[in-house]
Motif scaffolding. Structure first.
Motif, PDB file in Angstrom:
ATOM      1  N   GLY A 107      -3.301  18.296  28.707  1.00 30.89           N
ATOM      2  CA  GLY A 107      -4.619  17.775  29.262  1.00 30.89           C
ATOM      3  C   GLY A 107      -4.745  16.429  28.478  1.00 30.89           C
ATOM      4  O   GLY A 107      -4.246  15.951  27.754  1.00 30.89           O
ATOM      5  N   PRO A 108      -5.819  15.711  29.032  1.00 26.77           N
ATOM      6  CA  PRO A 108      -6.065  14.393  28.482  1.00 26.77           C
ATOM      7  C   PRO A 108      -6.716  14.439  27.032  1.00 26.77           C
ATOM      8  O   PRO A 108      -7.289  15.650  26.580  1.00 26.77           O
ATOM      9  CB  PRO A 108      -7.422  13.990  29.177  1.00 26.77           C
ATOM     10  N   THR A 109      -6.362  13.266  26.168  1.00 22.56           N
ATOM     11  CA  THR A 109      -6.941  13.370  25.038  1.00 22.56           C
ATOM     12  C   THR A 109      -8.433  13.176  24.917  1.00 22.56           C
ATOM     13  O   THR A 109      -8.881  12.464  25.658  1.00 22.56           O
ATOM     14  CB  THR A 109      -6.327  12.182  24.040  1.00 22.56           C
ATOM     15  N   ILE A 110      -9.057  13.844  24.006  1.00 23.73           N
ATOM     16  CA  ILE A 110     -10.378  13.510  23.793  1.00 23.73           C
ATOM     17  C   ILE A 110     -10.732  12.863  22.656  1.00 23.73           C
ATOM     18  O   ILE A 110     -10.077  13.317  21.582  1.00 23.73           O
ATOM     19  CB  ILE A 110     -11.323  15.028  23.637  1.00 23.73           C
ATOM     20  N   GLU A 111     -11.261  11.874  22.612  1.00 18.73           N
ATOM     21  CA  GLU A 111     -11.357  10.654  21.719  1.00 18.73           C
ATOM     22  C   GLU A 111     -12.941  10.589  21.496  1.00 18.73           C
ATOM     23  O   GLU A 111     -13.602   9.893  22.348  1.00 18.73           O
ATOM     24  CB  GLU A 111     -10.760   9.476  22.075  1.00 18.73           C
ATOM     25  N   GLY A 170     -10.726  13.006  12.029  1.00 19.18           N
ATOM     26  CA  GLY A 170      -9.388  13.623  11.850  1.00 19.18           C
ATOM     27  C   GLY A 170      -8.642  13.687  13.283  1.00 19.18           C
ATOM     28  O   GLY A 170      -8.902  13.361  14.195  1.00 19.18           O
ATOM     29  N   THR A 171      -7.533  14.719  13.144  1.00 22.09           N
ATOM     30  CA  THR A 171      -6.634  14.892  14.188  1.00 22.09           C
ATOM     31  C   THR A 171      -6.767  16.616  14.659  1.00 22.09           C
ATOM     32  O   THR A 171      -6.655  17.203  13.742  1.00 22.09           O
ATOM     33  CB  THR A 171      -5.202  14.634  13.905  1.00 22.09           C
ATOM     34  N   PHE A 172      -7.193  16.765  15.886  1.00 19.06           N
ATOM     35  CA  PHE A 172      -7.334  18.026  16.480  1.00 19.06           C
ATOM     36  C   PHE A 172      -6.767  18.373  17.995  1.00 19.06           C
ATOM     37  O   PHE A 172      -6.031  17.306  18.083  1.00 19.06           O
ATOM     38  CB  PHE A 172      -8.707  18.177  16.456  1.00 19.06           C
ATOM     39  N   MET A 173      -6.803  19.594  17.977  1.00 16.41           N
ATOM     40  CA  MET A 173      -6.008  19.919  19.230  1.00 16.41           C
ATOM     41  C   MET A 173      -7.189  20.909  19.921  1.00 16.41           C
ATOM     42  O   MET A 173      -7.807  21.374  19.446  1.00 16.41           O
ATOM     43  CB  MET A 173      -4.685  20.819  19.236  1.00 16.41           C
ATOM     44  N   TYR A 174      -6.616  21.207  21.289  1.00 15.04           N
ATOM     45  CA  TYR A 174      -7.476  22.291  21.752  1.00 15.04           C
ATOM     46  C   TYR A 174      -6.618  22.812  22.761  1.00 15.04           C
ATOM     47  O   TYR A 174      -5.300  22.450  23.197  1.00 15.04           O
ATOM     48  CB  TYR A 174      -8.652  21.611  22.852  1.00 15.04           C
ATOM     49  N   GLY A 190      -4.107  20.187  24.530  1.00 19.16           N
ATOM     50  CA  GLY A 190      -4.525  18.813  24.736  1.00 19.16           C
ATOM     51  C   GLY A 190      -4.780  18.201  23.184  1.00 19.16           C
ATOM     52  O   GLY A 190      -4.993  19.300  22.432  1.00 19.16           O
ATOM     53  N   PHE A 191      -4.921  16.942  23.059  1.00 22.51           N
ATOM     54  CA  PHE A 191      -5.167  16.286  21.793  1.00 22.51           C
ATOM     55  C   PHE A 191      -6.705  15.891  21.634  1.00 22.51           C
ATOM     56  O   PHE A 191      -7.272  15.890  22.606  1.00 22.51           O
ATOM     57  CB  PHE A 191      -4.302  15.159  21.503  1.00 22.51           C
ATOM     58  N   CYS A 211      -0.345   9.383  19.710  1.00 20.33           N
ATOM     59  CA  CYS A 211      -0.479  10.800  19.484  1.00 20.33           C
ATOM     60  C   CYS A 211       0.085  11.759  20.531  1.00 20.33           C
ATOM     61  O   CYS A 211       0.263  10.966  21.708  1.00 20.33           O
ATOM     62  CB  CYS A 211      -2.114  11.002  19.113  1.00 20.33           C
ATOM     63  N   PHE A 212       0.991  12.700  20.027  1.00 23.23           N
ATOM     64  CA  PHE A 212       1.455  13.640  21.140  1.00 23.23           C
ATOM     65  C   PHE A 212       1.616  14.935  20.331  1.00 23.23           C
ATOM     66  O   PHE A 212       1.436  15.262  19.334  1.00 23.23           O
ATOM     67  CB  PHE A 212       2.554  13.099  21.459  1.00 23.23           C
TER      68      PHE A 212
END
Ligand SMILES: [Cu+2]
Length: 488
Positions: A107-111, A170-174, A190-191, A211-212
């Motif tokens: 899915g799309p990255t949430i930023e 920070g760096t997270f995922m979903y 997703g990121f 990011c990936f």
């Protein structure tokens, strides 16, 4: 300009989707879901006119992905994720039916920015229930997304709302925490990036922030849907549901500081190796690392469920390989289950098989490099074992591989592929004639019988043979020349 165009396109694509699948009443008051189906890397996205709770930030670029636009409503950043079936092109000629979000897998990255209040609508258009777990976030327990534990499952056709403050940068995922093995095997993930609100002593300003996600699938050659009950034996090793040569390069201008955020949602670890530079791990699942805890390295192992931030100065020009160092993770499906044939004499056997199977070809008699250039009949929709062609021939890599392209003339903020690097004269490996090379020392003669009567076979023994069992004699010979392009 690029991002404005993207935003306009994204919004233009929204209305049709919104009216097609969910009734008007269900969507009343919800932000329209933004859908994007192309696997191309979207440019960095900055919300127009909004800086959120914090300072302006350097937006991330999601490799072969995109950032989800939001709607600002009464100071809350509202997102709309739609869990739904998607078709993902992993590489040209190889597409797979997946489940994802808003048209894509991942899915799309949430930023967002530290301190932002976020409200995320999640609409379930899958045939079964789902949830979303916000991997690594500090949030109220009821927002953690474990179906059955923190909330009821989201049934098909329903929309749930998650709301919390992005408390730490920070760096997270979903990903789903519902029928998790199946839904992650189908590509649901997703990121998430939370930028710091002010200057953070442990978070550097970077010129580029990539990011990936690492993900893996089991797709039978010729099939279009992953086997969802596979636990360990995956055959498609992907970055953001793409495989080389379908993975875009990371580009940088000479001297820039580059951050690469990587999350692992596969079922095994991946030692990610970057050529040409040294990096530091500046962040983990738990946030930024203390500067005094960092050291330089060129490979970082990313374990299951982990996130890592790698940072480096791109101070060496060239096209640098960047890949998982597990060699079977830089191969496609064809490489799995092929027996070792190096040194095995197929003469006679091939002719006998070809009477029954006219297309039969011997693989790997001299190693597997021939596979990179072989035109071999494959089932439709199959990702070849090794693929991707560089300026000097087949790169013999597939799966978790791409390049870091560093150029002195890459404009700041320009993410376009600059093409292949041209090595300055005198800086590339070159062939010499045999009589120009220094004589190689000859190997010492091995002792006559180091292990009793047993002598080492000239070729690998069959895997099923035991030490005590009599070994069937077989004719081993050195590979001989004769194939085009191999002159010694
Ligand atoms: Cu790997």
């Amino acid at each position: 300009m690029q991002r404005r165009r993207f935003f306009a396109q994204a919004l233009a694509g929204t209305a049709a989707v919104a009216s097609a699948a969910v009734g008007r009443h269900a969507l009343a008051g919800l932000p329209e879901p933004v859908i994007r189906t192309t696997p191309d890397t979207a440019g960095p996205w900055t919300p127009p006119g909004v800086t959120g709770a914090g300072r302006p930030y350097r937006p991330v670029v999601t490799l072969n992905g995109w950032t989800l636009p939001f709607r600002l409503k009464d100071g809350v950043k509202e997102f709309h994720l739609v869990a739904e079936p998607v078709v993902r092109e992993f590489a040209p000629g190889f597409s797979v039916n997946l489940w994802g979000y808003n048209g894509s897998s991942p899915g799309p990255t949430i930023e967002v920015v530290e301190g932002d209040r976020v409200r995320i609508y999640v609409t379930n258009r899958l045939p079964e229930h789902t949830t979303i777990h916000w991997h690594g976030q500090r949030l109220p327990n009821g927002m953690d997304g474990v179906g059955g534990l923190n909330q009821p499952q989201i049934p098909p056709g329903k929309t749930f709302v998650y709301e919390f403050v992005a408390r730490r940068p920070g760096t997270f995922m979903y990903h789903p925490h519902a029928d998790e093995m199946v839904q992650m095997a189908m590509g649901m993930m997703g990121f998430w990036v939370t930028h710091p609100q002010g200057r953070h002593p442990w978070i550097a300003n970077v010129d580029r922030d990539y990011c990936f996600l690492l993900n893996a699938f089991d797709v039978t050659p010729g099939a279009r849907t992953p086997n969802v009950n596979t636990m360990l034996d995956f055959n498609i090793w992907a970055w953001n549901s793409r495989v080389f040569p379908g993975i875009d390069p990371l580009v940088a201008r000479l001297g820039e500081r580059v951050r690469v955020r990587i999350g692992n949602l596969t079922m095994t670890n991946h030692p990610i190796h970057i050529h040409g530079i040294e990096f530091e791990v500046t962040g983990t699942d738990g946030g930024p690392t203390r500067p005094e805890s960092r050291w330089m390295e060129v490979t970082a192992d990313i374990a299951v469920g982990q996130m890592r931030q790698l940072e480096f100065i791109a101070d060496e020009e060239g096209d640098w390989a960047m890949h998982c160092h597990k060699s079977h993770h830089t191969m496609g499906a064809m490489g799995h289950g092929v027996p070792t044939m190096i040194g095995v004499d197929h003469r006679g056997l091939v002719q006998r098989i070809q009477r029954v199977v006219p297309d039969y070809m011997v693989m790997g008699e001299r190693g597997m490099a021939d596979m990179g250039e072989m035109e071999m009949p494959l089932p439709d929709n199959t990702f070849p074992m090794m693929t991707g062609t560089g300026p000097y021939g087949p790169i013999e890599m597939g799966g978790m591989f791409t390049t870091l392209k560093v150029r002195h003339d890459q404009p700041p903020g320009d993410y376009r592929d600059p093409g292949w690097y041209r090595q300055p004269p005198g800086t590339q490996a070159y062939p010499v004639a045999a009589d120009q090379a220094p004589a190689a020392p000859s190997a010492p003669t091995p002792p006559a019988s180091a292990h009793g009567a047993h002598t080492a076979p000239a070729s690998p023994a069959p895997a099923h043979g035991t030490h005590a069992a009599p070994r069937a004699p077989f004719d081993a010979r050195k590979p001989h020349g004769g194939h085009h392009g191999h002159h010694h």
